[in-house]
Design a protein around this motif. Structure first.
Motif, PDB file in Angstrom:
ATOM      1  N   SER A  96      41.760  20.331   8.704  1.00  0.00           N
ATOM      2  CA  SER A  96      41.445  21.672   8.225  1.00  0.00           C
ATOM      3  C   SER A  96      39.955  21.897   8.013  1.00  0.00           C
ATOM      4  CB  SER A  96      42.178  21.930   6.905  1.00  0.00           C
ATOM      5  OG  SER A  96      41.823  20.948   5.942  1.00  0.00           O
ATOM      6  N   ASP A  97      39.185  20.843   7.818  1.00  0.00           N
ATOM      7  CA  ASP A  97      37.770  20.995   7.489  1.00  0.00           C
ATOM      8  C   ASP A  97      36.943  20.056   8.358  1.00  0.00           C
ATOM      9  OD1 ASP A  97      35.875  22.111   5.090  1.00  0.00           O
ATOM     10  OD2 ASP A  97      35.270  20.086   5.709  1.00  0.00           O
ATOM     11  N   ALA A  98      36.036  20.622   9.157  1.00  0.00           N
ATOM     12  CA  ALA A  98      35.244  19.828  10.098  1.00  0.00           C
ATOM     13  C   ALA A  98      34.306  18.863   9.382  1.00  0.00           C
ATOM     14  CB  ALA A  98      34.449  20.759  11.015  1.00  0.00           C
ATOM     15  N   SER A  99      33.677  19.319   8.279  1.00  0.00           N
ATOM     16  CA  SER A  99      32.737  18.452   7.567  1.00  0.00           C
ATOM     17  C   SER A  99      33.460  17.259   6.956  1.00  0.00           C
ATOM     18  CB  SER A  99      31.999  19.246   6.485  1.00  0.00           C
ATOM     19  OG  SER A  99      32.903  19.767   5.526  1.00  0.00           O
ATOM     20  N   LYS A 100      34.686  17.476   6.488  1.00  0.00           N
ATOM     21  CA  LYS A 100      35.480  16.370   5.931  1.00  0.00           C
ATOM     22  C   LYS A 100      35.808  15.354   7.012  1.00  0.00           C
ATOM     23  CE  LYS A 100      39.904  16.537   5.618  1.00  0.00           C
ATOM     24  NZ  LYS A 100      41.309  16.885   5.291  1.00  0.00           N
ATOM     25  N   ILE A 101      36.266  15.819   8.170  1.00  0.00           N
ATOM     26  CA  ILE A 101      36.617  14.916   9.265  1.00  0.00           C
ATOM     27  C   ILE A 101      35.389  14.127   9.713  1.00  0.00           C
ATOM     28  CG2 ILE A 101      37.504  14.765  11.615  1.00  0.00           C
ATOM     29  CD1 ILE A 101      39.572  15.535   9.512  1.00  0.00           C
ATOM     30  N   SER A 102      34.260  14.813   9.816  1.00  0.00           N
ATOM     31  CA  SER A 102      33.027  14.140  10.233  1.00  0.00           C
ATOM     32  C   SER A 102      32.634  13.061   9.238  1.00  0.00           C
ATOM     33  CB  SER A 102      31.894  15.161  10.383  1.00  0.00           C
ATOM     34  OG  SER A 102      32.178  16.089  11.412  1.00  0.00           O
ATOM     35  N   ALA A 103      32.753  13.359   7.939  1.00  0.00           N
ATOM     36  CA  ALA A 103      32.407  12.374   6.905  1.00  0.00           C
ATOM     37  C   ALA A 103      33.340  11.176   6.958  1.00  0.00           C
ATOM     38  CB  ALA A 103      32.459  13.035   5.526  1.00  0.00           C
ATOM     39  N   LEU A 104      34.618  11.416   7.171  1.00  0.00           N
ATOM     40  CA  LEU A 104      35.583  10.313   7.283  1.00  0.00           C
ATOM     41  C   LEU A 104      35.278   9.444   8.490  1.00  0.00           C
ATOM     42  CD1 LEU A 104      38.835  12.310   6.449  1.00  0.00           C
ATOM     43  CD2 LEU A 104      37.975  10.359   5.124  1.00  0.00           C
ATOM     44  N   LEU A 105      34.931  10.061   9.609  1.00  0.00           N
ATOM     45  CA  LEU A 105      34.602   9.298  10.813  1.00  0.00           C
ATOM     46  C   LEU A 105      33.342   8.460  10.603  1.00  0.00           C
ATOM     47  CD1 LEU A 105      35.323  12.006  13.543  1.00  0.00           C
ATOM     48  CD2 LEU A 105      36.637   9.921  13.114  1.00  0.00           C
TER      49      LEU A 105
END
Length: 443
Positions: free
Chosen positions: A147-156
């Motif tokens: 749902s959130d691009a910044s969250k996914i990027s941080a997790l990656l």
């Protein structure tokens, strides 16, 4: 075609931090005693803030936990927190994992970044392995919600750092790389939700995947996997988003630097079926050479692309410069050279592998990059960088705990690991010099 002088000027960024502060060897005067006392008091205050932030991670209010995580990140950016990690490692890790499991998108992003900083502080060893083992399941679970691009990027980014530091076996690194691939290319697996990723997520995933690829011995990987990777990265060069193009182009350059294309036309055969595989090998070789030519044409086009409507000139220039470097590498075997000054010493890169590592870590560390490069031995070992030491006063010394961790066995382990990896990259680079153009001439 030799290396361009303009290229060196373009890529040589300068971050020059003076080391000219003098250190007095005379007896301590009253004014100096007050200064030292003030420094100690300030450090105690910072330590107290860090302890309070850790306590605040237990609070029910999400905004309180977010503020606490931001304070922890600031503290790690301003000082290598060896002593704090020595005492509070388990507590910090588990509270950050709790935030990933139950927090908002912002809290998950902050917690992911904090875990990455924790891994960079501990360095390779048992604790880094624990971080990877404990973090992998909740990260995978959190990635299922896109749902959130910044969250996914941080997790990656978090998964990348903890795998890089804590992954002892190639299988662990491959597992993380496969997860990243499934985020942007869901048809390859079913452990993440098949939702079309945003350009920002694709860029983050490809950059993270490429960063981990720099640590791998590509000759041990499955040729089919490599071929799928190259085909997909080639398709990304046709996307409208320039950040995606640049990330994909650098990933392809790294693969060429590692010399893996020549492996695709060689199948593993036994004495009884070698004849049957001759035709397959010939077709495979033809396919690979066609893919080579397609990528070369794409790179040439992107290196001279004119700006389109609404295009940001900065992004266009970055794309042109990147693909000019890639084109020079593919045609002549020359990798871009970069140099930046940190604390009066030059940090240099001479290969795509090093450049990808540097760009990824600069992006991840942000404002804390210079401090980490000056004081973090893990980063020193990765880049073979030896900064000058800067002392603000004669009494500013490492604590006993910091001394033990500063020269810990983990540092020796990481140094030998990174030296081996860098040696492998250099061998691949030498082997691959001019290889692309020669192979095309042989078709």
């Amino acid at each position: 075609m030799g290396k361009r002088n303009s290229q060196r000027k373009n890529v040589a960024a300068t971050l020059d931090y003076s080391d000219t502060d003098s250190v007095s060897s005379s007896s301590t005067l009253p004014s100096e005693q007050l200064l030292v006392s003030g420094v100690v008091d300030l450090q105690l205050e910072k330590d107290s803030i860090l302890d309070q932030a850790l306590d605040d991670l237990y609070e029910k209010r999400g905004s309180t936990r977010e503020k606490a995580l931001a304070s922890i990140i600031d503290a790690f950016n301003s000082k290598i927190q060896h002593e704090f990690v020595e005492k509070k490692f388990a507590t910090l890790l588990h509270q950050c994992l709790s935030s990933i499991k139950k927090g908002s998108a912002k809290e998950i992003s902050l917690a992911s970044h904090a875990i990455g900083l924790l891994a960079l502080t501990t360095g390779p060893g048992e604790r880094a392995q624990e971080i990877l083992e404990e973090s992998f399941p909740p990260i995978i679970e959190a990635l299922k919600s896109k749902s959130d691009a910044s969250k996914i990027s941080a997790l990656l980014e978090c998964l990348t750092i903890v795998t890089f530091i804590g992954g002892e076996e190639p299988e662990e690194t491959e597992k993380s790389m496969q997860t990243m691939w499934q985020v942007v290319h869901p048809k390859l697996g079913s452990n993440v939700v098949a939702i079309k990723p945003s350009p920002a997520v694709i860029t983050s995933a490809v950059s993270a995947w490429s960063f981990l690829l720099t640590t791998m011995d590509g000759w041990t990987l499955n040729p089919k996997t490599w071929q799928e990777s190259i085909s997909y990265l080639s398709s990304l060069l046709d996307k409208d988003d320039r950040s995606i193009r640049i990330a994909a182009g650098e990933g392809l350059a790294l693969i060429f630097e590692m010399g893996n294309l020549e492996k695709f036309s060689v199948a593993t055969t036994g004495p009884s079926d070698s004849f049957n595989h001759d035709g397959n090998n010939a077709r495979e070789f033809t396919h690979i050479q066609g893919l080579r030519q397609k990528i070369l044409n794409q790179v040439k086009s992107l290196s001279v692309e004119a700006g389109g409507k609404g295009s940001a000139k900065k992004d266009l220039n970055s794309q042109r410069n990147t693909f000019r470097d890639i084109l020079e590498f593919l045609e002549d075997g020359f990798s871009p050279e970069t140099s930046m000054k940190i604390g009066g010493e030059s940090l240099n890169t001479t290969s795509w592998s090093q450049l990808i590592q540097l760009n990824f870590l600069k992006h991840f560390l942000g404002g804390g990059f210079v401090k980490q490069m000056q004081d973090n031995e893990v980063l020193h070992d990765i880049f073979g960088f030896s900064p000058k030491r800067k002392l603000l006063s004669g009494t500013q010394k490492l604590s006993g705990t910091e001394k033990r961790m500063y020269k810990s066995p983990n540092s020796v382990h990481n140094k030998s690991r990174t030296q081996f990896l860098n040696k492998q990259r250099m061998l691949s680079q030498d082997r691959n010099a001019g290889h692309f153009a020669v192979a095309d001439d042989d078709i």
